[in-house]
Design a protein around this motif. Structure first.
Motif, PDB file in Angstrom:
ATOM      1  N   ASP A   1     109.314  31.734   0.097  1.00 19.38           N
ATOM      2  CA  ASP A   1     107.995  31.647   0.503  1.00 19.38           C
ATOM      3  C   ASP A   1     107.042  32.584  -0.613  1.00 19.38           C
ATOM      4  O   ASP A   1     106.056  31.730  -0.858  1.00 19.38           O
TER       5      ASP A   1
ATOM      6  N   GLU B   1     117.233  26.809  -1.640  1.00 16.79           N
ATOM      7  CA  GLU B   1     115.868  27.701  -1.875  1.00 16.79           C
ATOM      8  C   GLU B   1     116.656  29.057  -2.456  1.00 16.79           C
ATOM      9  O   GLU B   1     116.059  29.275  -3.570  1.00 16.79           O
TER      10      GLU B   1
ATOM     11  N   ALA C   1     108.287  26.817  10.947  1.00 15.30           N
ATOM     12  CA  ALA C   1     109.590  27.642  11.142  1.00 15.30           C
ATOM     13  C   ALA C   1     109.992  27.900  12.565  1.00 15.30           C
ATOM     14  O   ALA C   1     110.909  28.544  12.841  1.00 15.30           O
TER      15      ALA C   1
ATOM     16  N   VAL D   1     106.990  30.530  -3.813  1.00 15.41           N
ATOM     17  CA  VAL D   1     106.235  29.478  -3.644  1.00 15.41           C
ATOM     18  C   VAL D   1     104.707  29.896  -3.848  1.00 15.41           C
ATOM     19  O   VAL D   1     103.904  29.254  -4.744  1.00 15.41           O
TER      20      VAL D   1
ATOM     21  N   GLN E   1     102.045  27.393   1.624  1.00 14.88           N
ATOM     22  CA  GLN E   1     102.363  27.928   2.911  1.00 14.88           C
ATOM     23  C   GLN E   1     103.737  27.243   2.978  1.00 14.88           C
ATOM     24  O   GLN E   1     104.035  25.953   2.892  1.00 14.88           O
ATOM     25  N   ARG E   2     104.682  28.102   3.711  1.00 14.83           N
ATOM     26  CA  ARG E   2     106.068  27.438   4.175  1.00 14.83           C
ATOM     27  C   ARG E   2     105.749  26.414   5.113  1.00 14.83           C
ATOM     28  O   ARG E   2     104.717  26.207   5.852  1.00 14.83           O
ATOM     29  N   HIS E   3     106.696  25.647   5.399  1.00 14.68           N
ATOM     30  CA  HIS E   3     106.605  24.589   6.292  1.00 14.68           C
ATOM     31  C   HIS E   3     107.147  25.129   7.839  1.00 14.68           C
ATOM     32  O   HIS E   3     107.149  26.369   7.829  1.00 14.68           O
TER      33      HIS E   3
ATOM     34  N   HIS F   1     107.623  23.322  -3.442  1.00 15.31           N
ATOM     35  CA  HIS F   1     108.247  22.764  -2.337  1.00 15.31           C
ATOM     36  C   HIS F   1     108.620  21.197  -2.863  1.00 15.31           C
ATOM     37  O   HIS F   1     109.758  20.609  -2.551  1.00 15.31           O
TER      38      HIS F   1
ATOM     39  N   GLN G   1     101.835  29.266  11.765  1.00 12.59           N
ATOM     40  CA  GLN G   1     102.955  28.926  12.866  1.00 12.59           C
ATOM     41  C   GLN G   1     102.370  28.771  14.240  1.00 12.59           C
ATOM     42  O   GLN G   1     102.827  27.968  15.160  1.00 12.59           O
TER      43      GLN G   1
ATOM     44  N   LEU H   1     107.941  36.219   6.054  1.00  9.97           N
ATOM     45  CA  LEU H   1     108.064  35.455   4.797  1.00  9.97           C
ATOM     46  C   LEU H   1     109.328  35.691   4.359  1.00  9.97           C
ATOM     47  O   LEU H   1     109.939  36.853   4.241  1.00  9.97           O
ATOM     48  N   LYS H   2     110.153  34.939   3.726  1.00  6.34           N
ATOM     49  CA  LYS H   2     111.189  34.939   3.066  1.00  6.34           C
ATOM     50  C   LYS H   2     111.035  34.922   1.508  1.00  6.34           C
ATOM     51  O   LYS H   2     109.921  34.662   0.978  1.00  6.34           O
TER      52      LYS H   2
END
Length: 568
Positions: free
Chosen positions: A242, A277, A30, A245, A26-28, A257, A89, A238-239
């Motif tokens: 992400d 990134e 945001a 990842v 999971q992304r951090h 990451h 989030q 999501l980008k």
């Protein structure tokens, strides 16, 4: 997939016990603080507003993915019962705001007491407007946290605020509420009405139903990952990064990451050229012999192959970023094209570490590609596919293999700009290719400051200002005049030097600077020439003639650079 509901108090109990965790991919965080505030206000409204459904994956005998706790939550002491695939989030914002964990970021969340009150006598203690939530910045001043009123409950209450922590479900909130009530009661400000109001708000948070969709523990890794990508519908989508990842974690168990952190630690300057990134995704695609496009990134094979090119990618960044700096493209502010970064790093990826003759030939070829990419319009449109086509040919040329012609070097379709185009190039402070290419070209000469003679470096670049060689005041007087804001009328000098110029003619301020610094004409000439500024043309106070003379200098250097050479 099963649809269910769970109250915030139940979610918090599970988070505290380490039963709800995040898959490591999971992304951090945001979310901005305004989004955190909006989330809480939706929950505290009467009636409340929905905050969207979460997506979870039940954990069976073993976790399908490496996991980590929600930010600010305790580390799990045993195997968790579910992974939160979508909604981190929201859950992170709830947990950190209600437990007070945002204090670690210098932010504290408060509930404003600006709502209408009932008469305090009836049973319906919830008849007031939805309270306003505020995220207030905290900072230290000589050992005292500011604003001072936020340091104790009584001052806070007199300012019209309640700490959000007293609304936290469970023992954390109960302890915060007890301490708050004791302080308010001791001050004589605690009333029945206030007690009823805070309890109503606590219940509103604790009993709020958060819907979620649950994937069973029988769900496979690939299916869970596919659902995660397709169903991530949060306010911050999501980008591409992400998604990669998640793909890499699923395929190999590696954390991208962590890999990015390792790269930044070894090549910290890479961060100076934009979002690292995105650069990594582009370089990786080229090294996999694929175009740097979204279609490539979303292909599961891309994530599966990522680890196999990582060593080459690190090598490419190490030497590519060093090469960009040696060519005086120092950072994102003087970068003519983003292609310059990822194409350069990809090309350096396969140049041997201790190459001598081959390294020299590669350097000249990459220099030619770099500067032609900056000066021509080759990468104006469809830049990703064109960069991919050029990379394949250039890669083979560097390796000494037979290759077809490189379109980037085609003078017919992608000619270098003529001097007349340089005369019209705009201000290099803007994000335009040609002005920035010209800026980098004269920085390459050293860019000595007019006053102290110091060269421009990555460390002092941001202390320089964009200076009009012919000040606005002696030309049209209009800062919006395009003729004034020409790239050829620009130099990067220090703040102090820029302020001393004022609205003087070049001959006036140059002579004063020479006298003030006890400099002879030769020293002044040298410093100006390090910006490709012709001394005689500048002090002649003829603006049009000066632009032509400087265009000649920059154009001559451009020709040599775009042939892979080093200007004499």
């Amino acid at each position: 997939m099963e649809a269910r509901n769970k109250k915030i108090e139940d979610w918090f109990a599970m988070v505290k016990q380490g039963q709800v965790v995040l898959p490591r991919f999971q992304r951090h965080e945001a979310w901005r603080h305004a989004q955190v505030v909006g989330l809480l206000e939706n929950i505290l409204r009467d009636p409340p507003l929905p905050i969207g459904a979460l997506l979870t994956l039940e954990v069976g005998d073993q976790e399908l993915f490496h996991s980590r706790p929600i930010v600010g939550a305790p580390k799990p002491q045993s195997k968790p019962s579910m992974h939160l695939l979508d909604g981190q989030q929201r859950m992170t914002a709830l947990w950190r705001s209600l437990t007070g964990d945002y204090r670690n970021d210098g932010i504290e969340v408060f509930i404003s007491l600006n709502a209408k009150e009932d008469d305090g006598e009836g049973d319906n203690a919830e008849m007031f407007d939805a309270p306003k939530v505020e995220a207030i910045k905290r900072w230290d001043r000589k050992g005292v946290m500011q604003p001072v009123w936020a340091n104790d409950p009584v001052s806070m209450f007199k300012e019209g605020y309640l700490p959000a922590t007293i609304l936290c479900p469970g023992s954390i909130g109960e302890e915060a509420l007890t301490a708050w009530e004791d302080a308010i009661e001791e001050s004589g400000l605690l009333t029945k009405q206030l007690t009823k109001r805070t309890e109503a708000l606590r219940q509103r948070v604790a009993k709020y139903d958060v819907p979620f969709l649950s994937l069973s523990s029988k769900t496979g890794r690939d299916t869970a990952l596919d659902v995660f990508i397709k169903m991530n519908t949060s306010a911050t989508p999501l980008k591409d990064f992400d998604i990669v990842v998640a793909q890499l974690e699923s395929a190999t168990g590696d954390s991208l990451h962590d890999m990015v952190g390792e790269l930044v630690e070894s090549v910290p300057a890479a961060r100076d050229y934009g979002r690292i990134e995105d650069m990594i995704l582009s370089v990786a695609a080229l090294l996999m012999d694929r175009p740097p496009l979204k279609k490539t990134y979303l292909d599961t094979a891309y994530g599966n192959d990522f680890a196999s090119i990582w060593t080459r990618l690190k090598h490419g960044f190490k030497h590519g970023i060093a090469f960009l700096r040696s060519e005086s493209i120092l950072n994102e502010q003087c970068l003519p094209s983003e292609v310059a970064v990822y194409l350069t790093c990809a090309l350096w990826a396969d140049v041997p570490e201790h190459a001598f003759d081959d390294g020299g030939n590669a350097r000249a070829l990459i220099r030619k590609a770099l500067w032609r990419g900056c000066y021509t319009n080759r990468y104006g449109k469809t830049s990703a596919t064109r960069a991919y086509a050029d990379y394949r040919v250039l890669r083979d040329m560097i390796a000494g293999k037979e290759s077809g012609p490189c379109e980037l070097f085609d003078e017919t379709y992608f000619p270098l700009p003529a001097k007349e185009e340089m005369l019209l190039a705009g201000w290099p402070g803007r994000k335009d290719r040609l002005p920035r290419a010209m800026l980098a070209t004269w920085i390459r000469r050293g860019g000595l400051d007019f006053a102290d003679g110091a060269s421009i470096t990555p460390d002092n670049f941001h202390s320089r200002e964009y200076h009009h060689l012919y000040p606005v005041g002696i030309l049209s007087g209009d800062r919006a005049d395009e003729k004034v804001n020409r790239a050829l009328n620009c130099a990067l000098i220090t703040w102090t030097t820029n302020r001393k110029v004022g609205a003087q003619t070049p001959s006036g301020y140059i002579s004063k600077r020479a006298v003030a610094a006890s400099l002879g004409e030769e020293a002044v000439r040298q410093r100006l020439e390090s910006h490709l500024i012709p001394y005689d043309a500048l002090i002649a106070d003829d603006y049009d003639a000066f632009l032509i003379a400087r265009a000649d200098r920059i154009h001559a250097d451009m020709i040599q650079l775009c042939q892979g050479g080093v200007p004499a």
